[in-house]
Scaffold this motif. Sequence first.
Motif, mmCIF file in Angstrom:
data_model
loop_
_atom_site.group_PDB
_atom_site.id
_atom_site.type_symbol
_atom_site.label_atom_id
_atom_site.label_comp_id
_atom_site.label_asym_id
_atom_site.label_seq_id
_atom_site.Cartn_x
_atom_site.Cartn_y
_atom_site.Cartn_z
ATOM 1 N N TYR A 93 0.843 -1.190 0.000
ATOM 2 C CA TYR A 93 0.000 0.000 0.000
ATOM 3 C C TYR A 93 0.878 1.240 0.000
ATOM 4 C CZ TYR A 93 -3.693 -3.253 1.480
ATOM 5 O OH TYR A 93 -4.573 -4.291 1.558
ATOM 6 N N GLN A 94 0.424 2.266 -0.719
ATOM 7 C CA GLN A 94 1.103 3.559 -0.726
ATOM 8 C C GLN A 94 0.087 4.650 -0.410
ATOM 9 O OE1 GLN A 94 3.336 4.277 -4.311
ATOM 10 N NE2 GLN A 94 4.511 2.389 -4.140
ATOM 11 N N TRP A 95 0.447 5.505 0.546
ATOM 12 C CA TRP A 95 -0.437 6.599 0.936
ATOM 13 C C TRP A 95 -0.347 7.705 -0.102
ATOM 14 C CZ3 TRP A 95 -4.477 8.007 3.472
ATOM 15 C CH2 TRP A 95 -4.687 9.343 3.821
ATOM 16 N N ASP A 96 -1.481 8.121 -0.631
ATOM 17 C CA ASP A 96 -1.547 9.216 -1.584
ATOM 18 C C ASP A 96 -2.223 10.396 -0.883
ATOM 19 O OD1 ASP A 96 -2.120 11.025 -3.628
ATOM 20 O OD2 ASP A 96 -2.434 9.452 -5.115
ATOM 21 N N ALA A 97 -1.413 11.347 -0.426
ATOM 22 C CA ALA A 97 -1.938 12.471 0.339
ATOM 23 C C ALA A 97 -2.856 13.354 -0.497
ATOM 24 C CB ALA A 97 -0.786 13.295 0.909
#
Length: 320
Positions: free
Chosen positions: A207-211
């Motif tokens: 998972y990658q956080w996309d602000a």
Amino acid sequence: MKRILIIALAAMLLLACTASAEVSLTTGRNIDHANHEIAVQLDNEPGARPQKGIGSADIVYEVEVYNGGYTRYTAIFNDTVPELVEAVRSARIVNADIMMEYSGILVHFGGQKYAGSNVYEYFQRLPGVVSVDGIVQDGGKLFYRDKSRKAPNNVICILPSIVERVNWANKPEKSPLTFNAQFTVPAAGENVNSFRIAYRDKYTASYQWDASIGRYLRFYGDNPFIDGLTNEQVKVDNVIVQSVEYSWFSGESDRPNVKTVGSNSCEYFIGGKHFSGYWKRDDVNSNTVYYDNDGNVVAFNPGVTFIQLLKTEKAVEITG
């Protein structure tokens, strides 16, 4: 006078709409229908990817079903029912345990029948269970094979038709998740932008956080995790990495015995933050409760939640 009447009618209409609105038990969002939660057992072999319809699920569990890391999904649909889902696969006892956190309805294509891990015998011991088995249901109307893919990774289910046929009267409406309607970022925890859960080679979720959108982008291996129906990358609001004890019936690697009752540790990822805690479930008829390390019930942000059931001897890896 006419203006006053129009304003009064508008207010009445607004009140009527508000009164008819429901809050989804699976996402915490407002919905315009009753909570009709239905679980679907989905394949995760490479030949089943990209899974179709999974992007419409409210909650998705990933569970190891073969010792060594081969996983499958149990997807919970409620807010939105896609026109179809693919690829539907067979059920195990752990999938029935997950189903019992919701309405008790499971869509699957076959199931394990070995003595001791016979899911059909297990269904009979659970109250109010509805098993929609594609092997015994009316073929061609609810389930069929996708000719563009190879068996066994190609069973399609017409999910709206199943939802229409279910007798929802007296079905339980419940969910293990508690939602925070304010969409706030947890006060405690560390900032984490990326993490991964490695079940085995070719079975690694990340998972990658996309602000910019305030959500997590899901990947599998090095590739975006795509819904094969919409061709869009799946976006997630909450991720739970739930530690569970595993054993194997008669020591056989395809017969998982997953301890979803009791208590164990958890890792939570909400709003770009990571913190730890634990889960507790009294019995299979009860719901799991998720706590932080201070004993507070965790409030998740409204939206989509992925729950990664992971062997206690494995751990989530923070990568950024």
